[in-house]
Design an enzyme around this catalytic site. Structure first.
Site, PDB file in Angstrom:
ATOM      1  N   ARG A 261       5.195  -0.870   6.026  1.00  0.00           N
ATOM      2  CA  ARG A 261       3.888  -1.335   6.500  1.00  0.00           C
ATOM      3  C   ARG A 261       3.476  -2.577   5.720  1.00  0.00           C
ATOM      4  O   ARG A 261       3.537  -2.605   4.493  1.00  0.00           O
ATOM      5  CB  ARG A 261       2.831  -0.236   6.354  1.00  0.00           C
ATOM      6  CG  ARG A 261       3.168   0.990   7.209  1.00  0.00           C
ATOM      7  CD  ARG A 261       2.110   2.054   7.187  1.00  0.00           C
ATOM      8  NE  ARG A 261       2.543   3.211   7.962  1.00  0.00           N
ATOM      9  CZ  ARG A 261       1.845   4.343   8.107  1.00  0.00           C
ATOM     10  NH1 ARG A 261       0.653   4.450   7.524  1.00  0.00           N
ATOM     11  NH2 ARG A 261       2.321   5.332   8.826  1.00  0.00           N
ATOM     12  N   ARG A 276      -1.036   2.686  -1.739  1.00  0.00           N
ATOM     13  CA  ARG A 276      -0.927   1.841  -0.544  1.00  0.00           C
ATOM     14  C   ARG A 276       0.212   0.847  -0.786  1.00  0.00           C
ATOM     15  O   ARG A 276       0.029  -0.177  -1.432  1.00  0.00           O
ATOM     16  CB  ARG A 276      -2.251   1.117  -0.294  1.00  0.00           C
ATOM     17  CG  ARG A 276      -2.382   0.492   1.091  1.00  0.00           C
ATOM     18  CD  ARG A 276      -3.690  -0.263   1.222  1.00  0.00           C
ATOM     19  NE  ARG A 276      -4.839   0.609   1.198  1.00  0.00           N
ATOM     20  CZ  ARG A 276      -5.415   1.148   2.263  1.00  0.00           C
ATOM     21  NH1 ARG A 276      -4.935   0.886   3.460  1.00  0.00           N
ATOM     22  NH2 ARG A 276      -6.471   1.926   2.151  1.00  0.00           N
ATOM     23  N   ARG A 388       3.269   9.458  -0.616  1.00  0.00           N
ATOM     24  CA  ARG A 388       1.901   9.411  -1.145  1.00  0.00           C
ATOM     25  C   ARG A 388       1.462  10.753  -1.727  1.00  0.00           C
ATOM     26  O   ARG A 388       0.573  10.799  -2.586  1.00  0.00           O
ATOM     27  CB  ARG A 388       0.933   8.965  -0.048  1.00  0.00           C
ATOM     28  CG  ARG A 388      -0.498   8.838  -0.527  1.00  0.00           C
ATOM     29  CD  ARG A 388      -1.465   8.518   0.575  1.00  0.00           C
ATOM     30  NE  ARG A 388      -1.516   7.097   0.865  1.00  0.00           N
ATOM     31  CZ  ARG A 388      -2.417   6.529   1.662  1.00  0.00           C
ATOM     32  NH1 ARG A 388      -3.317   7.296   2.260  1.00  0.00           N
ATOM     33  NH2 ARG A 388      -2.407   5.239   1.887  1.00  0.00           N
TER      34      ARG A 388
END
Length: 442
Positions: A261, A276, A388
């Site tokens: 991403r 992130r 995560r």
């Protein structure tokens, strides 16, 4: 992509869905106008083509005197038909574009509004009282570095910001977590598969990821392909242009893949550690079901996420995501968010979405009923574990001495160890390697 018959018969339902998402309901009127234009154009083209065929057939029956005039008319009609065919194709393309622009119709019970308008469905578990235990918790990166589990500095040196190395126990924890997720998936009847991480444009577009947030996706122009941000994309494309047999129940797949991403638009957000990042691993659930079964299937996916979170012993809450915070394909989405003690907030670990027939319609995926009729299939997806999760585990399971408690369900995947001791820094006499679990078992 929406069922145009439903839109024609229930335009206000679709407009209201757009309003709840914060979108312009005028897009529904634009779709209806485009639909009317393409139907009119197609009818005109087909009528003129029928006339052309009739005139062409009459040539052989015409007298020698009549034939030149008929041939001239047939020639003129051929030109006109070609023009009308092009206009019909353009009208069809405009219709598809107008339909693709409208996001899925949200289900009843989805809150209206944006990111902050979610509804808390349940709160499960109680956060630890670190103050009562006599110490202040460290954030996940400090804990990880103390264990030799993450190397951010070398990740940035090699690949840039928001990249990292999982080392030693960090790599082992991730592998253990994802393997436990796959074991659970198989126990629940899912077919496990490793999936492609590069997909063609029609697959990425078909799943609804090339809309407003397409700048989040890595694109490789030399190959005209995209790197996936979730194996949902490859799993959705698995049955593109196929007719499924769901007479024995939903088809359940679980994909394990690396995910990429760009995190465009997230500048300055969660820049510390591995919250992130640009690359991570994930085990995803994906279901093809009959449309009428999709709501029940959605609850089953949520139950599986709860089962996994119980295994890693984390306090968390479940939220019903507001319409304006849904992806374009989702008609409803539940997130499971774990408590992050150092930030005093909840952090999303899983999401599960019911995409109803939206993706399947774009990808041409149908299912055949017992009477022989075919219907659009429904698709659903849900996270079962991802890198995560380590963030929440490191923070919630840290101990005062810098060690890390290993949840009981994970221990069989880590050789039975119950906790991991912090490493001794370079220069110490024993020269412990980064991330070593030697002597950590209790």
């Amino acid at each position: 992509m929406l069922d145009i018959r439903f839109v024609r018969e229930n335009p206000e339902v679709v407009r209201e869905s757009q309003r709840r998402r914060g979108n312009d309901p005028a897009s529904v009127d634009a779709l209806l106008a485009a639909d009317d234009a393409r139907r009119t154009s197609l009818q005109t083209f087909e009528a003129k083509r029928a006339e052309q065929k009739e005139v062409s057939r009459s040539v052989g029956k015409a007298s020698k005197e009549e034939r030149p005039a008929i041939l001239e008319k047939a020639k003129a009609l051929a030109v006109e038909v070609k023009t009308l065919e092009a206009e019909a194709a353009a009208a069809e393309e405009a219709y598809k574009k107008a339909n693709m622009a409208i996001e899925n119709i949200v289900l009843d019970g989805v809150p209206a509004g944006g990111e902050d308008d979610y509804e808390v469905v349940d709160v499960i578990g109680t956060p630890r009282d670190f103050e009562a235990e006599g110490f202040t918790p460290k954030d996940h990166l400090d804990v990880a570095e103390g264990l030799g589990a993450v190397d951010m500095e070398r990740g940035a040196k090699v690949s840039g910001s928001r990249f990292y190395y999982l080392t030693g126990i960090g790599a082992r924890l991730e592998l253990a977590l994802l393997t436990m997720a796959w074991d659970q998936a198989e126990e629940h009847g899912f077919t496990v598969m490793t999936t492609p991480t590069l997909v063609n444009p029609d697959i990425m577009s078909g799943t609804g990821f090339l809309g407003e947030h397409s700048d989040e996706i890595y694109y490789l122009p030399a190959d005209n392909q995209y790197l996936v941000g979730t194996s949902e994309v490859a799993l959705a494309g698995f049955h593109k242009d196929e007719i499924l047999d769901l007479s024995n129940g939903p088809e359940k797949l679980s994909g394990w893949s690396a995910c990429y991403r760009r995190e465009a638009g997230s500048y300055g957000k969660d820049t510390r550690g591995i919250i992130r990042v640009h690359q991570f691993n994930k085990v995803e659930m994906f279901v093809y079901s009959r449309e009428e079964d999709s709501v029940a299937c959605h609850q089953k996916l949520l139950a599986m996420e709860k089962e996994m979170l119980a295994k890693v012993e984390l306090p968390y809450r479940i939220i019903n995501t507001a319409a304006g915070d849904l992806g374009s394909s989702a008609a409803q989405k539940f997130d499971c968010e774990a408590w992050l003690p150092t930030q005093h907030r909840y952090l999303e670990l899983t999401s599960t979405s019911n995409c109803t027939t939206y993706q399947a319609r774009r990808l041409g995926i149908r299912e055949r009923r017992e009477d022989g009729s075919t219907h659009q299939a429904a698709t659903l997806n849900g996270t079962l574990a991802t890198t995560r999760w380590l963030v929440a585990m490191l923070e919630n399971h840290q101990q005062a001495d810098g060690s890390l408690y290993i949840p009981k369900a994970l221990r069989p995947y880590l050789g039975g160890i119950e906790s991991v001791a912090p490493i001794k820094r370079a220069g110490k006499q024993d020269g412990a390697k980064p991330g070593s679990t030697s002597g950590a078992a209790k």
